[in-house]
Structures are given as C-alpha cells and as structure tokens.
Design a protein around this motif. Structure first.
Motif, PDB file in Angstrom:
ATOM      1  N   GLN A 215       0.845  -1.202   0.000  1.00 51.37           N
ATOM      2  CA  GLN A 215       0.000   0.000   0.000  1.00 51.37           C
ATOM      3  C   GLN A 215       0.867   1.233   0.000  1.00 51.37           C
ATOM      4  N   LYS A 216       0.392   2.262  -0.685  1.00 50.62           N
ATOM      5  CA  LYS A 216       1.109   3.535  -0.686  1.00 50.62           C
ATOM      6  C   LYS A 216       0.142   4.677  -0.978  1.00 50.62           C
TER       7      LYS A 216
ATOM      8  N   THR B   4      12.551  -2.781   2.883  1.00 45.73           N
ATOM      9  CA  THR B   4      12.557  -1.800   3.963  1.00 45.73           C
ATOM     10  C   THR B   4      13.742  -2.000   4.896  1.00 45.73           C
TER      11      THR B   4
ATOM     12  N   LYS C 128       9.490   4.815   0.154  1.00 48.29           N
ATOM     13  CA  LYS C 128       9.104   3.903   1.235  1.00 48.29           C
ATOM     14  C   LYS C 128       7.634   3.522   1.096  1.00 48.29           C
ATOM     15  N   GLN C 129       7.353   2.247   1.315  1.00 47.48           N
ATOM     16  CA  GLN C 129       5.966   1.793   1.264  1.00 47.48           C
ATOM     17  C   GLN C 129       5.280   2.131   2.578  1.00 47.48           C
ATOM     18  N   ASP C 130       3.944   2.209   2.528  1.00 44.90           N
ATOM     19  CA  ASP C 130       3.202   2.450   3.774  1.00 44.90           C
ATOM     20  C   ASP C 130       3.000   1.145   4.530  1.00 44.90           C
ATOM     21  N   SER C 131       2.605   0.103   3.800  1.00 44.64           N
ATOM     22  CA  SER C 131       2.472  -1.194   4.443  1.00 44.64           C
ATOM     23  C   SER C 131       2.590  -2.295   3.399  1.00 44.64           C
ATOM     24  N   GLY C 132       2.769  -3.517   3.879  1.00 46.64           N
ATOM     25  CA  GLY C 132       2.949  -4.643   2.982  1.00 46.64           C
ATOM     26  C   GLY C 132       4.335  -5.236   3.145  1.00 46.64           C
ATOM     27  N   VAL C 133       4.539  -6.394   2.533  1.00 46.65           N
ATOM     28  CA  VAL C 133       5.845  -7.049   2.597  1.00 46.65           C
ATOM     29  C   VAL C 133       6.389  -7.138   1.177  1.00 46.65           C
TER      30      VAL C 133
END
Lengths: 253, 256
Positions: A12-13, A70, A56-61
C-alpha cells in the motif's frame, strides 16, 4: 533456494490523500520477463520506486532477490539496476565517461574494459567520445540501458523503456530486453502498450485503480476475454508499418 | 553476501570526477562568476573610488576582500543550479538505486564548488594585482585567509544545497544568492561603517560579512586581526553547521 526475484504482498502507498496502491500482490520468477501494464497514473512508477528502494511503502511485505526492501535496502541495491522513465544519463559527460562512472560506483575492477564492451554491444563505439547532449533519443536510451547493465545485475527494472522512442528504436530496445532474459537476467518492466507486453513478457499483470486486476501469461489473459469471433475486416497498414517498410527499403539499397 | 561494504572515498572520487568535468567543460560559468565582481572592482576603484573616504591610500587593497566574498556568493549559486538539474533528470534516481554511499552525491557537488570558487578567487586576485593590489602578508596569513575563504565557501555551498534540492524551477534554485550578493554592500566591504546611519551601521557591524572582510583585510595588510578572526570563524562554522544539518535532513527526506 529462492526462485522468486520479486515478492509483493499487500503493498500500500498513499501520497497525502491520494491512495495510489491499495494492496498489491504479485510475484516474479527469476529469469523471466514480467510486464506491469496500466494506464497513466495507475501507480506503475510508484511500484518501481518502492521495489528499487527510492520510495518507502506504507504497508505490505516486499522482497527483492530475497531481501526485504525496507530493512535491507543496501542488499537490494547490490543486485538490481533501474532504468527510469527519463534517460538517466549525464549530458555533459561522454558516453564512455558515463559508463566508466557507473562502473566505478559499482566498485568494479576494470571500468574501462567494461565500458568498451558495452559500447560495442550497444553500437555506440563511434559516438563513445562525444558528449551525450549530442546523442539522439534512441542513442540515449541505448546508453541508458547499457549503464543499467554495468556489473551484470540479476534483476533489471525498466520503467516505460520505449515511451517517446521512434518505432525503430523501440524494436531495438525490445531486442535488448529479449537478449537480457535469454542470458538469465530477470526483467521487470512497465508499459502502457499492450503490444509491448505481448511481444516481451512471460507474464503480464494489469494494474488498475491501485490493485492488480489480472495476472497471468498472455494465453491465460486471453481466456479472460470473450471467445474469439471471426470477422472479416480489411487490414489497413498502420502508419508504423508503413514507416518501417519504407525504412527497411532504404536500408536494403 | 549479507554484508554490504561501504566505499565512501571511492564513491566520493567518482562523484567529484563527474562534477569536476562539468566545471571544466563549462568554463563559461567561471567567467560569469568572476565577471561581475571584477566589473564591481573596476567600477569602485576607478569611478567611485576617488569620492570614497575609506581612510586608505590603496583602495584596491581595501576592496578586495569584499569582492572575493561576492564572487563566492554568486559562484555557489551554480551548485544550486547543478543540483537542481540532477534532481530534475533521472540521474539522481539512478545513483540512489545503486549500492553507493548516498551522501557522496551531495559531497561531490560541494567539493566541486570549493574547487571552482578557488579558481574564481584566484582569477580575481590576479586582476587585483594588475590593478595595484599589494600585500605584505606572510605565508601563514595567506593560509589563514585561504582557510577563511574555504570555510565561507563551504558554508554558502551548503546553503545553496537547500534550494537546489527543494526548488520548483531553475530560477528558484539560484535566486537565493541575490540577497547574499547584497550583504557586502551593507558591510565594511566598500566603505567604512562609521559613515552609515545608526540602524544601518548596527546591522552592518554585526553581520557576518563585516567580520570576515575585516579579518581578511587585516591579515593581508599585516595588521593585528583582533577578535574579528574569531568572530568570522564562528560565523562561518555556525552557518556551515546549521545549513549542513538542514540540507542533509532535506536530502534524507527527499531520498526516502
């Protein structure tokens, strides 16, 4: 042993209020060509920037070559190379100097030799000692790709590699991409052109409104569409075909 | 395989080599940087000089330190300009997606600024010599002057990095240097501050350019430097530190 070059789970971003990626999932096999298809602004470049540690991503792998982007960005950078949307070449330097600079930054032992080989391979030997500002769009793109190949990275990202190129230069880029994959390099590319994905990719994913809405081989994707109907339509040559035909005749002379 | 080696100095060398080529291939930038200060020097010495009461019989000697600072201020604008172009084009992203020491991308530009400003200052010094500049200073004083100028250049260059990274247009990137070009006028660079009205004088005597100019002037004419040297050094180091921290913060922010 890892056989996935890229694994993306729940990515997510958002940019401020704009939710660009709303949970993206996909995997890319090592040694394959993977095309991410989507319209302008769909978030293709955002995905590339996250995968290449620029954003940078907000969430996720997200893992690239087995490294988490990350927590292990340095390891990711060791094994990848990015060719962005706009030719990332230094205009004031010559083609040769550009390649030598990248080879030095990758801490390779013989920068001159590496530059020479790539200049030959990409047909830039005659222009090698000219400033890049004098290069044509196609030559710039070739140099750009050559710079991405310095140090033989395992995984190459190409963000709309043929946007803005003339048909001839586009076909040239396609040839290079195919050669790369034949030599075992994994290629991740984004494109707006269906034809490009068809021509090159082992797998195609379609990004739409922040999600991957389809992902598969060309044959698999074709099954998603209604069965083929046979219609007879007079085939008009496209302007591109005419252009290439004329150019071809010129070169035969 | 897990560990990634750092190569600060070799990355630095490659970056410096790159931007030095930019300088040597655009010698016109050095000419642009030096031409205005030289014109100012000619103007002040041969046109206004006769009417200015600076309490000195060699006005070139009096003027030179301020002229050098002006040249440096306009020279650092090119750092902002070059940095802006790098940001615009894809080359920054290429560097950042490579396993290099990221800060060397900025340091390359900063050290290049130091080298190109040194060239401009030397050119100006040569013109001043032709115009009658003479100094009785010894090697140590000259080295101190060089040190102050180098620190001043670094301080202004780190200031220049900030608009270089954040500007929206080329003009915006280099506009920061205009106020800096004016500071020497409201200092003791051209005329002694005693002749100024109280408020202006108070500003002039307490802004960095005056102490730097006074320190260099005293060093070049073998006069006692007094506190000015320390005040000048504190200003330069202070500006340097603040600008550096701020520039690096923006850079980390921008480069994710």
């Amino acid at each position: 042993m890892q056989n996935k070059a890229i694994q993306v789970k729940g990515l997510q971003k958002s940019y401020k209020k704009l939710h660009v990626l709303k949970g993206v999932y996909f995997e890319v096999e090592k040694g394959s060509i993977f095309a991410l298809l989507g319209s302008n602004g769909a978030g293709k470049t955002t995905i590339i920037k996250i995968l290449t540690t620029l954003l940078k991503q907000d969430s996720g792998v997200t893992t690239v070559n087995g490294f988490d982007v990350t927590s292990k960005p340095d390891n990711v950078r060791q094994s990848i190379s990015l060719t962005g949307q706009f030719a990332a070449v230094d205009e004031i330097l010559t083609g040769r100097e550009n390649l030598i600079m990248i080879a030095k930054l990758r801490h390779l032992t013989n920068p001159r030799q590496i530059a020479d080989n790539l200049l030959k391979r990409f047909g830039l030997i005659d222009a090698a000692d000219r400033r890049v500002s004098t290069y044509s769009g196609g030559m710039r793109r070739r140099l750009d790709l050559a710079m991405s190949l310095v140090g033989k990275p395992q995984l190459i990202f190409l963000d709309e590699p043929t946007t803005g190129l003339d048909p001839e230069a586009r076909i040239e880029v396609w040839k290079i991409v195919k050669e790369l994959a034949d030599n075992g390099t994994t290629v991740f590319l984004t494109t707006q052109y269906l034809e490009e994905a068809e021509q090159l990719a082992d797998r195609i994913a379609i990004l739409h409104e922040g999600r991957i809405i389809a992902n598969g081989t060309l044959a698999e994707l074709k099954k998603l569409f209604p069965p083929v109907k046979v219609e007879y339509i007079e085939k008009q040559p496209t302007l591109e075909e005419i252009f290439l035909a004329i150019i071809g005749k010129e070169e035969e002379k | 395989m897990e560990a990634t080696k750092r190569h600060f100095f070799s990355d630095m060398g490659a970056m410096l080599g790159r931007s030095m080529r930019h300088i040597t291939r655009s010698m016109d930038t050095i000419i642009t940087v030096t031409i205005i200060p030289i014109a100012m020097m000619l103007l002040f010495v041969y046109v206004f000089g006769g009417a200015i009461q600076a309490g000195t019989d060699n006005y070139v000697n009096y003027l030179l330190p301020g002229i050098m600072l002006m040249a440096i201020a306009s020279g650092t604008a090119y750092t902002a300009f070059r940095l802006f172009l790098d940001m615009q084009r894809g080359i920054f992203e290429r560097f950042h997606s490579m396993p290099i020491e990221r800060s060397t991308v900025l340091w390359g530009h900063v050290l290049t600024s130091l080298v190109s400003n040194t060239i401009s200052v030397v050119v100006i010094l040569l013109v001043a010599l032709i115009m009658g500049f003479r100094s009785s200073a010894g090697v140590l004083s000259w080295l101190t002057v060089a040190g102050i100028l180098a620190l001043f250049t670094l301080a202004l260059t780190w200031i220049a990095v900030i608009p270089g990274l954040t500007a929206k247009s080329v003009d915006g990137a280099s506009a920061f240097s205009y106020p800096l070009l004016f500071l020497p006028f409201i200092s003791s660079a051209f005329v002694p501050t005693e002749s100024m009205p109280p408020i202006v004088r108070a500003f002039a005597e307490n802004q960095p350019v005056t102490s730097i100019v006074e320190a260099i002037r005293a060093l070049l004419s073998s006069q006692p430097v007094g506190n000015n040297l320390w005040i000048a050094l504190v200003w330069c180091l202070g500006i340097h530190l603040v600008a550096y921290v701020f520039a690096m913060w923006i850079y980390r922010h921008k480069a994710a």
